[in-house]
Design a protein around this motif. Structure first.
Motif, PDB file in Angstrom:
ATOM      1  N   THR A   1      12.899   9.173  57.996  1.00 28.62           N
ATOM      2  CA  THR A   1      12.886  10.144  58.701  1.00 28.62           C
ATOM      3  C   THR A   1      12.153  10.384  59.943  1.00 28.62           C
ATOM      4  O   THR A   1      12.702  10.644  60.876  1.00 28.62           O
ATOM      5  CB  THR A   1      12.216  11.546  57.906  1.00 28.62           C
ATOM      6  OG1 THR A   1      12.891  11.517  56.557  1.00 28.62           O
ATOM      7  CG2 THR A   1      12.269  12.926  58.379  1.00 28.62           C
ATOM      8  N   ASN A   2      10.891   9.566  59.962  1.00 28.85           N
ATOM      9  CA  ASN A   2      10.300   9.646  61.325  1.00 28.85           C
ATOM     10  C   ASN A   2      10.947   8.967  62.346  1.00 28.85           C
ATOM     11  O   ASN A   2      10.822   9.052  63.590  1.00 28.85           O
ATOM     12  CB  ASN A   2       8.937   9.062  60.991  1.00 28.85           C
ATOM     13  CG  ASN A   2       7.829   9.077  61.943  1.00 28.85           C
ATOM     14  OD1 ASN A   2       7.797  10.014  62.994  1.00 28.85           O
ATOM     15  ND2 ASN A   2       7.269   8.037  62.373  1.00 28.85           N
ATOM     16  N   TYR A   3      11.515   7.790  61.939  1.00 27.14           N
ATOM     17  CA  TYR A   3      12.037   6.851  62.919  1.00 27.14           C
ATOM     18  C   TYR A   3      13.836   6.972  63.309  1.00 27.14           C
ATOM     19  O   TYR A   3      14.288   6.698  64.247  1.00 27.14           O
ATOM     20  CB  TYR A   3      11.778   5.288  62.581  1.00 27.14           C
ATOM     21  CG  TYR A   3      10.419   5.024  62.718  1.00 27.14           C
ATOM     22  CD1 TYR A   3       9.691   4.689  63.952  1.00 27.14           C
ATOM     23  CD2 TYR A   3       9.499   5.076  61.629  1.00 27.14           C
ATOM     24  CE1 TYR A   3       8.243   4.448  64.178  1.00 27.14           C
ATOM     25  CE2 TYR A   3       8.261   4.236  61.859  1.00 27.14           C
ATOM     26  CZ  TYR A   3       7.699   4.300  62.986  1.00 27.14           C
ATOM     27  OH  TYR A   3       6.233   3.918  63.110  1.00 27.14           O
TER      28      TYR A   3
ATOM     29  N   THR B   1      -2.332  14.772  56.390  1.00 24.49           N
ATOM     30  CA  THR B   1      -1.190  14.460  55.730  1.00 24.49           C
ATOM     31  C   THR B   1      -1.231  13.059  55.264  1.00 24.49           C
ATOM     32  O   THR B   1      -0.662  12.872  54.022  1.00 24.49           O
ATOM     33  CB  THR B   1       0.164  14.811  56.507  1.00 24.49           C
ATOM     34  OG1 THR B   1       0.023  14.159  57.641  1.00 24.49           O
ATOM     35  CG2 THR B   1       0.221  16.533  56.916  1.00 24.49           C
TER      36      THR B   1
ATOM     37  N   LEU C   1       9.939  15.911  51.156  1.00 25.35           N
ATOM     38  CA  LEU C   1      10.468  16.391  52.296  1.00 25.35           C
ATOM     39  C   LEU C   1      11.441  17.568  52.046  1.00 25.35           C
ATOM     40  O   LEU C   1      11.790  18.084  53.137  1.00 25.35           O
ATOM     41  CB  LEU C   1      11.425  15.277  53.131  1.00 25.35           C
ATOM     42  CG  LEU C   1      10.616  13.908  53.207  1.00 25.35           C
ATOM     43  CD1 LEU C   1      11.455  12.962  54.079  1.00 25.35           C
ATOM     44  CD2 LEU C   1       9.383  14.332  54.307  1.00 25.35           C
TER      45      LEU C   1
ATOM     46  N   GLY D   1       9.568   8.919  54.219  1.00 27.18           N
ATOM     47  CA  GLY D   1       8.625   9.183  55.497  1.00 27.18           C
ATOM     48  C   GLY D   1       9.052   8.515  56.473  1.00 27.18           C
ATOM     49  O   GLY D   1       9.057   8.974  57.696  1.00 27.18           O
ATOM     50  N   TYR D   2       9.091   7.221  56.415  1.00 29.12           N
ATOM     51  CA  TYR D   2       9.271   6.084  57.447  1.00 29.12           C
ATOM     52  C   TYR D   2      10.687   6.127  57.880  1.00 29.12           C
ATOM     53  O   TYR D   2      10.808   6.327  59.150  1.00 29.12           O
ATOM     54  CB  TYR D   2       9.116   4.690  56.969  1.00 29.12           C
ATOM     55  CG  TYR D   2       7.778   4.213  57.173  1.00 29.12           C
ATOM     56  CD1 TYR D   2       6.795   3.962  58.395  1.00 29.12           C
ATOM     57  CD2 TYR D   2       7.147   4.139  55.958  1.00 29.12           C
ATOM     58  CE1 TYR D   2       5.545   3.550  57.978  1.00 29.12           C
ATOM     59  CE2 TYR D   2       5.663   3.627  55.849  1.00 29.12           C
ATOM     60  CZ  TYR D   2       5.193   3.252  56.923  1.00 29.12           C
ATOM     61  OH  TYR D   2       3.876   2.905  56.894  1.00 29.12           O
TER      62      TYR D   2
ATOM     63  N   GLN E   1       9.646  20.726  53.881  1.00 29.79           N
ATOM     64  CA  GLN E   1       9.646  20.466  55.217  1.00 29.79           C
ATOM     65  C   GLN E   1      10.939  20.471  55.774  1.00 29.79           C
ATOM     66  O   GLN E   1      10.835  21.226  56.959  1.00 29.79           O
ATOM     67  CB  GLN E   1       9.184  19.020  55.381  1.00 29.79           C
ATOM     68  CG  GLN E   1       8.830  18.669  57.067  1.00 29.79           C
ATOM     69  CD  GLN E   1       8.602  17.407  57.349  1.00 29.79           C
ATOM     70  OE1 GLN E   1       8.824  16.332  56.406  1.00 29.79           O
ATOM     71  NE2 GLN E   1       8.171  17.020  58.707  1.00 29.79           N
TER      72      GLN E   1
END
Length: 504
Positions: A469-471, A114, A334, A466-467, A337
């Protein structure tokens, strides 16, 4: 429209850049050549000082200037050129949309992750960033025709390189091909500047909406074509593979694009007529109307930031372009997803919702002319940016999607507010407003920087999303987008008077 000055009646080019006529009426007209009215066109032709050598040629020149002015005042002055430009825009954004259905399977086939997919998608916008301001300045220096011919030839190379990706067999080569495609399609500033020059100012936002609809259809509707090739070739019965040539679900869209680009190149070389930007200096004898003088005075006034009001409005429009394009880029990254993991929709169901709302957005852009009868560009930017805010907020107030039985309908409403209403109409109005504020100045370079701001946002916002959402979770991302879009709408509302006056 004639100025109210009793000593000078000036018909200024405020609509399309076609020219102006200045008639000195301080003396009565007579048949004496020396006492005749002084008429000056923007191409520098002066009835009083013209040579008497070839009257026929001179008359044709004057007739051409007058005809250009009349056509520009009443409608598109170059319908064929406008049509070709629409095809250039469609194919340019189609080079992004048509590959979406097969991009992830191709990356997987090449052994990528990805992360590689993110770089491959971002490489397209990166290519546009590299050349958008450059192509914009070239359109002023070398003309639209040469700039578009050169960029389209690069786009042709990009489609051919993309088709060779399965043969080369590396994700790095795919990223390189995507970058070349982005460079070849980095002419949005050029095409918008052309449309600005061939359309009257009072209806320019409508025509900008048309080309925005074409652009929007390029990356939201043409994925259906990529899906069609995927369905045709994925079973392998029609695939062709040799050492130097591969025709399958991954390369068929690229070869299809190659054919379309060749057609565009033929049209540009055979039928497209170049336009040279003419912006003559105002002669000492030509006076500004009171309205024009007041607008110029406002444009040169200083703001609290030390910028002129004109510069502040230009940067403001670029900032609005960045925030709206960046926000929709976050949803492109996103949204699917979120629909799959949080709501439980399949990729096909989520994709159908997005594609349907995108198609409705393209249709809504064609109705912008009717909307403009009830609100101006500034009003459309404010209210339809608020619509984007509403689209994000409904996802926040939905709560836990897995416990909400109406989650699918709420997600559909969110996508509708963003893809069908907020982004397409607000974005088109912003382009129209920006073009009107630029006015008679050469628009190519500035619209190139305008496109640069949007492409930069399309790179940075997905990375930020991305960052975050990830953290921190996706709800934090939604709050960030709500804040950014809300501030944008509020800023335009506060500056509405200056923006409206400068766009006249």
């Amino acid at each position: 429209i004639l100025s109210g000055d009793t000593s000078t009646a000036a018909m200024e080019q405020g609509e399309s850049g076609a020219g102006y006529v200045n008639m000195d009426s301080s003396r009565p007209l007579s048949s004496n050549k020396n006492d005749s009215a002084r008429v000056v066109f923007s191409d520098g032709v002066d009835f009083n000082n013209r040579k008497d050598g070839n009257d026929d040629d001179c008359d044709m020149s004057y007739a051409g200037s007058i005809l250009s002015s009349v056509l520009s005042a009443d409608g598109i002055s170059d319908p064929l050129g406008f049509t070709i430009i629409c095809f250039v825009i469609l194919v340019g954004d189609m080079s992004r949309g048509i590959f979406f259905p097969t991009m992830w399977p191709l990356v997987e086939e090449l052994g990528g992750s990805t992360v590689a997919l993110g770089y491959a998608v971002g490489a397209f916008s990166f290519g546009r960033i590299l050349v958008s301001p450059l192509f914009g300045s070239w359109s002023v220096k070398y003309g639209y025709s040469k700039t578009l011919q050169f960029s389209t030839l690069i786009l042709l190379v990009g489609t051919i390189l993309y088709a060779q990706t399965p043969i080369v067999g590396t994700s790095i080569f795919l990223i390189f091909a995507q970058t070349v495609l982005g460079i070849g399609s980095g002419t949005l500033g050029v095409t918008r500047a052309f449309v600005a020059e061939v359309t009257p100012q009072r209806t320019r936002t409508t025509y900008m909406a048309w080309i925005t609809a074409v652009e929007y259809a390029g990356f939201t509707v043409t994925p259906f074509i990529g899906s069609m090739f995927l369905a045709i070739f994925q079973n392998g019965n029609l695939s062709v593979e040799t050492k130097y040539f591969v025709l399958n679900e991954y390369t068929a869209p690229a070869y299809f694009m190659t054919i379309l680009v060749l057609i565009i190149i033929f049209m540009l070389f055979k039928f497209f007529k170049d336009r040279q930007r003419t912006s003559p200096a105002r002669k000492p004898g030509i006076q500004k109307s009171k309205k024009r003088a007041a607008i110029d005075e406002l444009a040169e006034s200083k703001t609290i930031f030390g910028l002129t009001t004109y510069d502040a409005c230009i940067f403001g429009c670029m900032a609005i372009n960045a925030t709206t394009k960046g926000s929709i880029a976050s949803f492109e990254t996103l949204g699917i997803q979120f629909a799959q993991e949080q709501i439980g929709l399949s990729s096909a169901e989520a994709g159908a919702i997005v594609a349907t709302c995108g198609s409705l957005g393209a249709i809504s852009l064609l109705c912008l002319g009717h909307i403009s009868k009830y609100m101006n560009d500034v009003g459309m930017i404010v209210w339809f940016t608020v619509a984007m805010v509403a689209g994000v907020l409904v996802l926040i107030v939905m709560g836990d999607p897995q416990e909400n039985s109406a989650a699918t309908y709420i997600f559909s409403a969110s996508i509708f507010f963003i893809y069908s209403l907020g982004y397409p109409i607000g974005h088109a109005a912003n382009i129209g407003l920006f073009s009107k504020i630029v006015g008679r100045r050469p628009q190519g370079a500035l619209l190139g920087w305008f496109s640069f701001a949007g492409s930069l946002a399309r790179m940075l916002f997905p990375l930020m999303s991305g960052y975050v959402t990830n953290y921190l979770g996706i709800n934090v991302l939604f709050w960030i987008l709500t804040f950014v879009l809300g501030i944008s709408a509020a800023a335009v509302f506060v500056a509405r008077d200056a923006l409206t006056k400068l766009s006249q």
